[in-house]
Design an enzyme around this catalytic site. Sequence first.
Site, PDB file in Angstrom:
ATOM      1  N   ARG A  78      11.056 -38.238  -7.325  1.00  0.00           N
ATOM      2  CA  ARG A  78      12.112 -39.065  -6.730  1.00  0.00           C
ATOM      3  C   ARG A  78      12.558 -40.184  -7.670  1.00  0.00           C
ATOM      4  NH1 ARG A  78       9.266 -36.332  -3.002  1.00  0.00           N
ATOM      5  NH2 ARG A  78      10.110 -35.972  -0.902  1.00  0.00           N
ATOM      6  N   GLN A 128      10.524 -32.176   2.251  1.00  0.00           N
ATOM      7  CA  GLN A 128      11.487 -31.629   1.287  1.00  0.00           C
ATOM      8  C   GLN A 128      12.828 -31.372   1.961  1.00  0.00           C
ATOM      9  OE1 GLN A 128       9.645 -28.199  -0.540  1.00  0.00           O
ATOM     10  NE2 GLN A 128       8.139 -29.446  -1.644  1.00  0.00           N
ATOM     11  N   ASP A 172      -1.097 -30.900   1.876  1.00  0.00           N
ATOM     12  CA  ASP A 172      -1.512 -30.416   0.551  1.00  0.00           C
ATOM     13  C   ASP A 172      -3.034 -30.437   0.375  1.00  0.00           C
ATOM     14  OD1 ASP A 172       1.106 -29.937  -0.120  1.00  0.00           O
ATOM     15  OD2 ASP A 172       1.388 -31.870  -1.109  1.00  0.00           O
ATOM     16  N   ARG A 203       9.783 -18.259  -1.831  1.00  0.00           N
ATOM     17  CA  ARG A 203       9.710 -19.326  -0.820  1.00  0.00           C
ATOM     18  C   ARG A 203      11.052 -19.517  -0.091  1.00  0.00           C
ATOM     19  NH1 ARG A 203       6.502 -24.246  -3.395  1.00  0.00           N
ATOM     20  NH2 ARG A 203       6.462 -24.866  -1.212  1.00  0.00           N
ATOM     21  N   LYS A 246       3.667 -22.007   1.049  1.00  0.00           N
ATOM     22  CA  LYS A 246       3.473 -22.906  -0.095  1.00  0.00           C
ATOM     23  C   LYS A 246       3.469 -22.068  -1.390  1.00  0.00           C
ATOM     24  CE  LYS A 246       3.372 -26.762   2.075  1.00  0.00           C
ATOM     25  NZ  LYS A 246       4.478 -27.706   1.866  1.00  0.00           N
TER      26      LYS A 246
HETATM   27  C1  S3P Z   1       6.598 -32.667  -0.806  1.00  0.00           C
HETATM   28  C2  S3P Z   1       6.556 -32.294   0.507  1.00  0.00           C
HETATM   29  C3  S3P Z   1       5.611 -31.299   1.048  1.00  0.00           C
HETATM   30  C4  S3P Z   1       4.431 -31.078   0.114  1.00  0.00           C
HETATM   31  C5  S3P Z   1       4.866 -30.915  -1.311  1.00  0.00           C
HETATM   32  C6  S3P Z   1       5.633 -32.138  -1.794  1.00  0.00           C
HETATM   33  C7  S3P Z   1       7.610 -33.650  -1.244  1.00  0.00           C
HETATM   34  O1  S3P Z   1       6.280 -30.067   1.210  1.00  0.00           O
HETATM   35  O2  S3P Z   1       3.706 -29.944   0.524  1.00  0.00           O
HETATM   36  O3  S3P Z   1       3.745 -30.734  -2.155  1.00  0.00           O
HETATM   37  O4  S3P Z   1       7.469 -34.219  -2.347  1.00  0.00           O
HETATM   38  O5  S3P Z   1       8.567 -33.874  -0.487  1.00  0.00           O
HETATM   39  P1  S3P Z   1       7.076 -29.733   2.584  1.00  0.00           P
HETATM   40  O6  S3P Z   1       8.076 -30.777   2.771  1.00  0.00           O
HETATM   41  O7  S3P Z   1       7.727 -28.407   2.356  1.00  0.00           O
HETATM   42  O8  S3P Z   1       6.025 -29.671   3.650  1.00  0.00           O
END
Ligand code: S3P
Length: 433
Positions: free
Chosen positions: A27, A168, A313, A122, A340
Amino acid sequence: MKALSTNHQNGLHGVLQVPGDKSISHRSIIFGAISHGDTEVSHFLSSEDCMTTLHAFQALGVSIEHSDDQVLVHGVGLKGLSQPRQPLNMGNSGTTTRLMIGLLSGQPFPTKLFGDQSLSRRPMKRVTTPLSQLGAGFSTTEGRLPITVDGCPTLRPVNYHLPVASAQVKSALILAALQADGWSTIIEKQQTRDHTEIMLNAFGGEIQKNGLILQVKGHPQLSGQRVTVPGDMSSAAFFIAAAVLQPGSEIVLKHVGLNPTRTGFLRVLQRMGATIAIENQTMHGEFAGDVIVRSSALHSVQITSSDIPDIIDELPLLALMATQAEGTTTITGAEELRVKETDRIAVVTEELRKLGAVITELPDGMIIKGRTPIVPQGTSCVDSHGDHRIGMMLAVAALSVAGDLSLANDAAIRISYPDFFADLDQLTGGFAR
Ligand code: S3P
């Protein structure tokens, strides 16, 4: 193939600073790029996933200087990105892909994204479906990569109820909403990590939060900032687990990110009986502090859907911990693990069974009977399946193995933690084997 450190009997000791947080590092590049002025990032995670984000923004015409864990992003503003000359390679990074799809939705040019085999499996419909409502167009391969984003420079604000608990997807929508005319409303299914919201605020954006309801204002004036990335709790988790499991351990992990949406692992371990203390807490946009861990005896725990987003995670590690806890641990509501980097329910079950674990796979989790000694069952090789977190979890398990154990596909660990084995050696005093 990597020979893992086994026969370890002396515990983990010492002080370590783990690398920067992966989510925050991604970010920092994104917000640096879409702001005006310079953004200086320190303790940036220079792992493969974060370098994917950095290179993608360079391909979009952003000048970025990078050396070691320092990054200087010369921001171009939300309207300053330019069409890349070639399709963008997303490597293995789901975070880069989904956040990039959100951002590119409002850009006045089409962009094609592709990724490696794992990423190409994915699901991306979870972002393209809501982003279509804002006016962006997508050509995908059955909702997966490769994908072409047909950006629309006049996006409509959105009002969207997220069907999955995913930071995400939420972040993709926020990045698109920044380019829409007016206020957008995004309603989360469950609270997920809020690094995007925190950083947007810090860079001068307007985002309001009321429970699970987020409101984001379009066309903000964002200005570059100084960002110090805290240590990654999800990386620290491997050493925390190893220290809890190895008798006689005592370690201090310095300046680890303690955002409450990321500390579920500590809360679950405390429910299992672990001794964990926090010292020297600070708050600069994100909470951080030192985590002190000693070895402890564990008992089983029930993990349900309300726990999942904050430990998403760390679930492979918690499955390993459950094999060393008295009683039967049940994990449910974790169906997201199946999409994942690998199907983490199937892969954790397969690999931990090779080490003597008694695990029943559920559609949305696992039932794990503890305690079972960690003993290879007719094999001397475990496999990361190309998944960084599975590889590191197996390296933690190996510390308890008497005899030799190798890890296949160990290179995957570079995705989030290039120096993992050196740091593990530092705390364990090197190879015991
Ligand atoms: C993340 C969100 C999570 C996490 C990933 C990093 C992020 O995924 O598992 O390692 O940086 O926004 P999801 O939003 O798909 O659960």
